[in-house]
Design a protein around this motif. Structure first.
Motif, PDB file in Angstrom:
ATOM      1  N   LEU A 161     -14.361   1.440  32.905  1.00 17.76           N
ATOM      2  CA  LEU A 161     -13.121   1.533  32.133  1.00 17.76           C
ATOM      3  C   LEU A 161     -13.184   0.696  30.860  1.00 17.76           C
ATOM      4  O   LEU A 161     -12.426   0.929  29.923  1.00 17.76           O
ATOM      5  N   LEU A 162     -14.082  -0.304  30.829  1.00 21.28           N
ATOM      6  CA  LEU A 162     -14.181  -1.194  29.669  1.00 21.28           C
ATOM      7  C   LEU A 162     -15.336  -0.824  28.738  1.00 21.28           C
ATOM      8  O   LEU A 162     -15.602  -1.521  27.773  1.00 21.28           O
ATOM      9  N   TRP A 163     -16.060   0.255  29.046  1.00 22.66           N
ATOM     10  CA  TRP A 163     -17.176   0.659  28.195  1.00 22.66           C
ATOM     11  C   TRP A 163     -16.665   1.461  27.003  1.00 22.66           C
ATOM     12  O   TRP A 163     -15.655   2.162  27.085  1.00 22.66           O
ATOM     13  N   PRO A 164     -17.381   1.395  25.872  1.00 17.83           N
ATOM     14  CA  PRO A 164     -17.005   2.241  24.744  1.00 17.83           C
ATOM     15  C   PRO A 164     -17.288   3.712  25.074  1.00 17.83           C
ATOM     16  O   PRO A 164     -18.167   3.978  25.893  1.00 17.83           O
ATOM     17  N   PRO A 165     -16.647   4.645  24.467  1.00 18.51           N
ATOM     18  CA  PRO A 165     -15.527   4.432  23.547  1.00 18.51           C
ATOM     19  C   PRO A 165     -14.304   3.957  24.318  1.00 18.51           C
ATOM     20  O   PRO A 165     -14.014   4.434  25.409  1.00 18.51           O
ATOM     21  N   PHE A 166     -13.650   2.956  23.756  1.00 20.51           N
ATOM     22  CA  PHE A 166     -12.523   2.327  24.434  1.00 20.51           C
ATOM     23  C   PHE A 166     -11.310   3.252  24.466  1.00 20.51           C
ATOM     24  O   PHE A 166     -10.951   3.875  23.480  1.00 20.51           O
ATOM     25  N   SER A 167     -10.673   3.285  25.630  1.00 19.04           N
ATOM     26  CA  SER A 167      -9.437   4.059  25.786  1.00 19.04           C
ATOM     27  C   SER A 167      -8.246   3.126  25.561  1.00 19.04           C
ATOM     28  O   SER A 167      -8.409   1.912  25.421  1.00 19.04           O
ATOM     29  N   ALA A 168      -7.076   3.676  25.542  1.00 18.78           N
ATOM     30  CA  ALA A 168      -5.863   2.865  25.378  1.00 18.78           C
ATOM     31  C   ALA A 168      -5.750   1.867  26.530  1.00 18.78           C
ATOM     32  O   ALA A 168      -5.320   0.726  26.339  1.00 18.78           O
ATOM     33  N   LEU A 169      -6.151   2.280  27.752  1.00 13.63           N
ATOM     34  CA  LEU A 169      -6.106   1.374  28.903  1.00 13.63           C
ATOM     35  C   LEU A 169      -7.039   0.186  28.689  1.00 13.63           C
ATOM     36  O   LEU A 169      -6.678  -0.957  28.955  1.00 13.63           O
ATOM     37  N   ASP A 171      -7.995  -1.088  25.843  1.00 18.09           N
ATOM     38  CA  ASP A 171      -7.389  -1.964  24.838  1.00 18.09           C
ATOM     39  C   ASP A 171      -6.339  -2.868  25.465  1.00 18.09           C
ATOM     40  O   ASP A 171      -6.281  -4.072  25.167  1.00 18.09           O
ATOM     41  N   ARG A 172      -5.499  -2.321  26.360  1.00 23.20           N
ATOM     42  CA  ARG A 172      -4.447  -3.131  27.000  1.00 23.20           C
ATOM     43  C   ARG A 172      -5.066  -4.197  27.909  1.00 23.20           C
ATOM     44  O   ARG A 172      -4.638  -5.356  27.916  1.00 23.20           O
ATOM     45  N   VAL A 173      -6.105  -3.818  28.702  1.00 27.42           N
ATOM     46  CA  VAL A 173      -6.759  -4.793  29.600  1.00 27.42           C
ATOM     47  C   VAL A 173      -7.395  -5.925  28.777  1.00 27.42           C
ATOM     48  O   VAL A 173      -7.246  -7.097  29.110  1.00 27.42           O
ATOM     49  N   LEU A 174      -8.069  -5.583  27.712  1.00 27.94           N
ATOM     50  CA  LEU A 174      -8.690  -6.609  26.872  1.00 27.94           C
ATOM     51  C   LEU A 174      -7.635  -7.500  26.227  1.00 27.94           C
ATOM     52  O   LEU A 174      -7.847  -8.719  26.101  1.00 27.94           O
ATOM     53  N   ASP A 175      -6.495  -6.929  25.824  1.00 31.99           N
ATOM     54  CA  ASP A 175      -5.418  -7.744  25.267  1.00 31.99           C
ATOM     55  C   ASP A 175      -4.928  -8.753  26.298  1.00 31.99           C
ATOM     56  O   ASP A 175      -4.716  -9.932  25.975  1.00 31.99           O
ATOM     57  N   VAL A 176      -4.757  -8.334  27.542  1.00 31.40           N
ATOM     58  CA  VAL A 176      -4.285  -9.240  28.598  1.00 31.40           C
ATOM     59  C   VAL A 176      -5.321 -10.328  28.865  1.00 31.40           C
ATOM     60  O   VAL A 176      -4.981 -11.503  29.028  1.00 31.40           O
ATOM     61  N   LEU A 177      -6.586  -9.967  28.915  1.00 33.73           N
ATOM     62  CA  LEU A 177      -7.643 -10.938  29.227  1.00 33.73           C
ATOM     63  C   LEU A 177      -7.883 -11.949  28.106  1.00 33.73           C
ATOM     64  O   LEU A 177      -8.327 -13.060  28.371  1.00 33.73           O
ATOM     65  N   THR A 178      -7.587 -11.581  26.884  1.00 31.94           N
ATOM     66  CA  THR A 178      -7.874 -12.478  25.749  1.00 31.94           C
ATOM     67  C   THR A 178      -6.655 -13.271  25.289  1.00 31.94           C
ATOM     68  O   THR A 178      -6.732 -13.960  24.279  1.00 31.94           O
ATOM     69  N   ARG A 179      -5.531 -13.157  25.960  1.00 30.37           N
ATOM     70  CA  ARG A 179      -4.351 -13.960  25.573  1.00 30.37           C
ATOM     71  C   ARG A 179      -4.517 -15.390  25.871  1.00 30.37           C
ATOM     72  O   ARG A 179      -5.098 -15.925  26.665  1.00 30.37           O
TER      73      ARG A 179
END
Length: 179
Positions: A161-169, A171-179
């Motif tokens: 789910l985290l491999w490119p090409p990145f999906s909207a999901l 992007d949301r997971v990475l946003d949560v993990l990098t806060r």
């Protein structure tokens, strides 16, 4: 005795310097240049700066140093690069145990010399300057092999789910993990 060793000892005697006593253990020629064989010798109390005391010895010349207390010998050994092998001789188990606990070396042969290298089920090798690793048996195979690690990702993995090409999901997971 080999000409170089004999010449070095004779030179030190001529200079009036303290020098070791050399004892030939077998009768006959001490050195045969034609066959390049040397008779076994003991070198009693060699100067610590002589080449014999600076290198590993793979021949029939054995330096012998005296000591008053066992701990003196242990301190002497431990103050130098770790030996390839250690050969303690004693009938006292406590003394052998003490030596094994306080002297770091490669292989050890208790109450014998050299037989440990011929035991194919025991690894043989040094520590530090006298070499790393082992040869003989399974340990030798591992020492002289290059293990090649290979990792296989499972066919079903949440990481996809985290491999490119990145999906909207993603992007949301990475946003949560990098806060």
């Amino acid at each position: 005795m080999a000409p170089r060793v004999a010449d070095a000892i004779e030179h030190r005697h001529q200079l009036g310097e303290e020098c070791a006593q050399v004892v030939q253990l077998l009768p006959g020629k001490p050195w045969d240049a034609a066959t390049r064989k040397i008779a076994p010798h003991l070198v009693l109390d060699p100067p610590l700066d002589c080449e014999l005391m600076q290198r590993e010895i793979f021949g029939p010349v054995l330096p012998v140093l005296g000591y008053e207390q066992l701990d003196e010998a242990v301190q002497f050994i431990n103050a130098r690069p770790r030996p390839l092998a250690f050969y303690p001789f004693s009938r006292r188990r406590a003394r052998i145990r003490y030596l094994l606990e306080h002297v770091m070396s490669g292989g050890v042969s208790v109450n014998d010399a050299l037989w440990h290298v011929g035991q194919h089920d025991l690894p043989f090798g040094g520590v530090g300057a006298s070499g790393m690793g082992h040869y003989h048996g399974g340990e030798g195979f591992l020492t002289f092999s290059k293990l090649r690690p290979v990792f296989y990702q499972a066919p079903v993995s949440g990481m996809r789910l985290l491999w490119p090409p990145f999906s909207a999901l993603a992007d949301r997971v990475l946003d949560v993990l990098t806060r």
